[in-house]
Design an enzyme around this catalytic site. Structure first.
Site, PDB file in Angstrom:
ATOM      1  N   ASP A   1       3.980  -3.553   9.826  1.00 55.96           N
ATOM      2  CA  ASP A   1       4.643  -5.118   9.575  1.00 55.96           C
ATOM      3  C   ASP A   1       5.588  -5.293  10.599  1.00 55.96           C
ATOM      4  O   ASP A   1       6.083  -4.606  10.930  1.00 55.96           O
ATOM      5  CB  ASP A   1       5.106  -5.248   7.906  1.00 55.96           C
ATOM      6  CG  ASP A   1       5.222  -6.584   7.768  1.00 55.96           C
ATOM      7  OD1 ASP A   1       4.293  -7.181   8.140  1.00 55.96           O
ATOM      8  OD2 ASP A   1       6.145  -6.802   6.874  1.00 55.96           O
TER       9      ASP A   1
ATOM     10  N   ASN B   1      -4.538 -11.167   3.257  1.00 48.67           N
ATOM     11  CA  ASN B   1      -4.374 -11.658   4.599  1.00 48.67           C
ATOM     12  C   ASN B   1      -5.494 -12.535   5.133  1.00 48.67           C
ATOM     13  O   ASN B   1      -5.292 -13.494   5.939  1.00 48.67           O
ATOM     14  CB  ASN B   1      -4.313 -10.653   5.852  1.00 48.67           C
ATOM     15  CG  ASN B   1      -3.013  -9.815   5.749  1.00 48.67           C
ATOM     16  OD1 ASN B   1      -3.093  -8.591   6.223  1.00 48.67           O
ATOM     17  ND2 ASN B   1      -1.812 -10.326   5.355  1.00 48.67           N
TER      18      ASN B   1
HETATM   19  C1  IPE Z   1       1.051  -5.888   4.594  1.00 47.63           C
HETATM   20  O1  IPE Z   1       1.908  -6.711   5.418  1.00 47.63           O
HETATM   21  C2  IPE Z   1      -0.369  -5.922   5.265  1.00 47.63           C
HETATM   22  C3  IPE Z   1      -0.554  -5.374   6.488  1.00 47.63           C
HETATM   23  C4  IPE Z   1       0.414  -4.627   7.372  1.00 47.63           C
HETATM   24  C5  IPE Z   1      -1.866  -5.250   7.004  1.00 47.63           C
HETATM   25  P1  IPE Z   1       1.983  -8.337   5.027  1.00 47.63           P
HETATM   26  O2  IPE Z   1       2.861  -8.966   5.883  1.00 47.63           O
HETATM   27  O3  IPE Z   1       0.734  -8.937   4.764  1.00 47.63           O
HETATM   28  O4  IPE Z   1       2.752  -8.248   3.631  1.00 47.63           O
HETATM   29  P2  IPE Z   1       3.858  -9.034   2.526  1.00 47.63           P
HETATM   30  O5  IPE Z   1       3.342 -10.352   2.709  1.00 47.63           O
HETATM   31  O6  IPE Z   1       4.896  -9.099   3.587  1.00 47.63           O
HETATM   32  O7  IPE Z   1       3.691  -8.471   1.561  1.00 47.63           O
HETATM   33  C1  IPE Z   2       1.557  -7.213  10.312  1.00 47.23           C
HETATM   34  O1  IPE Z   2       2.437  -8.390  10.780  1.00 47.23           O
HETATM   35  C2  IPE Z   2       0.118  -7.412  10.689  1.00 47.23           C
HETATM   36  C3  IPE Z   2      -0.803  -8.068   9.695  1.00 47.23           C
HETATM   37  C4  IPE Z   2      -0.366  -8.230   8.239  1.00 47.23           C
HETATM   38  C5  IPE Z   2      -1.984  -8.264  10.126  1.00 47.23           C
HETATM   39  P1  IPE Z   2       2.692  -9.608  10.187  1.00 47.23           P
HETATM   40  O2  IPE Z   2       1.570 -10.671  10.952  1.00 47.23           O
HETATM   41  O3  IPE Z   2       2.708  -9.613   8.519  1.00 47.23           O
HETATM   42  O4  IPE Z   2       4.094  -9.829  11.082  1.00 47.23           O
HETATM   43  P2  IPE Z   2       5.448 -10.518   9.955  1.00 47.23           P
HETATM   44  O5  IPE Z   2       5.709  -9.901   8.837  1.00 47.23           O
HETATM   45  O6  IPE Z   2       4.884 -12.086   9.942  1.00 47.23           O
HETATM   46  O7  IPE Z   2       6.285 -10.485  10.894  1.00 47.23           O
HETATM   47 MG    MG Z   3       4.165  -9.409   7.298  1.00 48.54          MG
END
Ligand code: IPE
Ligand code: IPE
Ligand code: MG
Length: 258
Positions: A18, A66
């Site tokens: 993340d 997502n």
């Molecule tokens: C979790 O991260 C999913 C992945 C890393 C693929 P998210 O960014 O989607 O999770 P939340 O929204 O912070 O819970």
């Molecule tokens: C994790 O990084 C990757 C995916 C969930 C695909 P994020 O895209 O959630 O990055 P942040 O949490 O918005 O910084």
């Molecule tokens: Mg995230």
């Protein structure tokens, strides 16, 4: 450099990768630039885990939730996945890494599905390390899918309701093909599981770090493993007791003995 005891490695490391978006935004770049740098971090961690001798690595790459992100970001993520499934082919083959995937893969565009299955087939015989990508994955969705499989078997008459035990449920969970999670790492500062491996993390050790995923390095992985090695896993027992007693088999034996 954090020192790791290679004789006591976690057998299954799972990572919630993340922080890509914040990494990019803090540099005034589009979120997709963060995902691109995130792919570089995946390569570095895959190499480091393989070098250490970790048998199983599971990476949360795209959650079922997502799909509700902006269309342009989803398209960029799918394009990136497709590119990586081609560009990393030699790396996986040279290092004898078996590629595996879990999640509702049928929801991915067909071009991604075909590249994924091609690389899974090309690496199917390798035993160096299994790297599982969680794609269109949700822990709750996986449990719902498993419940449906078992319900169908009951309806067909091949399974009695009382035969549904932990082993039967686990056998219907693709994420459990690689066994329970020992160490679950989440980058990006949040301290939540976000619908990742709900069943398999029941006794996982959690390691949260503020580092954003594109900044997560081999040394960051060693730090996480070292923290894991400093903990005592008790599995509900008293300190110093044998962990094996927490398995279902031995619990059954204990129950019989009482
Ligand atoms: C979790 O991260 C999913 C992945 C890393 C693929 P998210 O960014 O989607 O999770 P939340 O929204 O912070 O819970
Ligand atoms: C994790 O990084 C990757 C995916 C969930 C695909 P994020 O895209 O959630 O990055 P942040 O949490 O918005 O910084
Ligand atoms: Mg995230």
């Amino acid at each position: 450099m954090a020192l790791v005891d290679v004789s006591r490695l976690p057998q299954h490391v799972a990572i919630i990768m993340d922080g890509n978006g914040r990494w990019a935004q803090s540099r005034g770049k589009p979120r997709t630039a963060g995902h691109e740098r995130g792919a570089d971090a995946v390569r570095a961690i895959m190499r480091a885990a393989r070098r250490l001798g970790i048998p199983t690595l599971t990476l949360y790459a795209f959650s079922e939730q997502n799909w509700d992100r902006p269309r342009a970001e989803i398209n960029a993520l799918v394009d990136l996945l497709c590119d990586c499934l081609v560009s990393e082919r030699d790396e996986l083959i040279d290092n004898e890494i078996r590629l595996n995937a879990i999640g509702r893969l049928h929801k991915l565009p067909t071009r991604a599905q075909s590249k994924l299955h091609a690389l899974m087939d090309a690496t199917a015989s390798f035993g160096g390390m299994t790297m599982t990508l969680a794609l269109s994955y949700g822990g709750r969705e996986e449990l719902v899918d498993a419940a449906r499989v078992l319900a169908r078997r009951v309806r067909e008459g091949s399974l009695e309701p009382d035969e549904i035990d932990q082993a039967a449920l686990e056998a219907s969970l693709p994420s459990m093909d690689c066994g329970p999670v020992d160490l679950l790492i989440r980058t990006g500062g949040e301290q939540r599981i976000s619908n990742f491996l709900l069943w398999g993390s029941a006794y996982a050790e959690f390691y949260f770090t503020d580092e954003l995923w594109p900044d997560f390095s081999a040394n960051s992985l060693y730090c996480a493993i070292r923290a894991y090695q400093e903990r005592e896993r008790r599995f509900g027992l008293v300190p110093g007791a044998q962990h094996a007693a927490a398995t279902n088999e031995s619990r059954d034996e204990l129950e019989r003995a009482i």
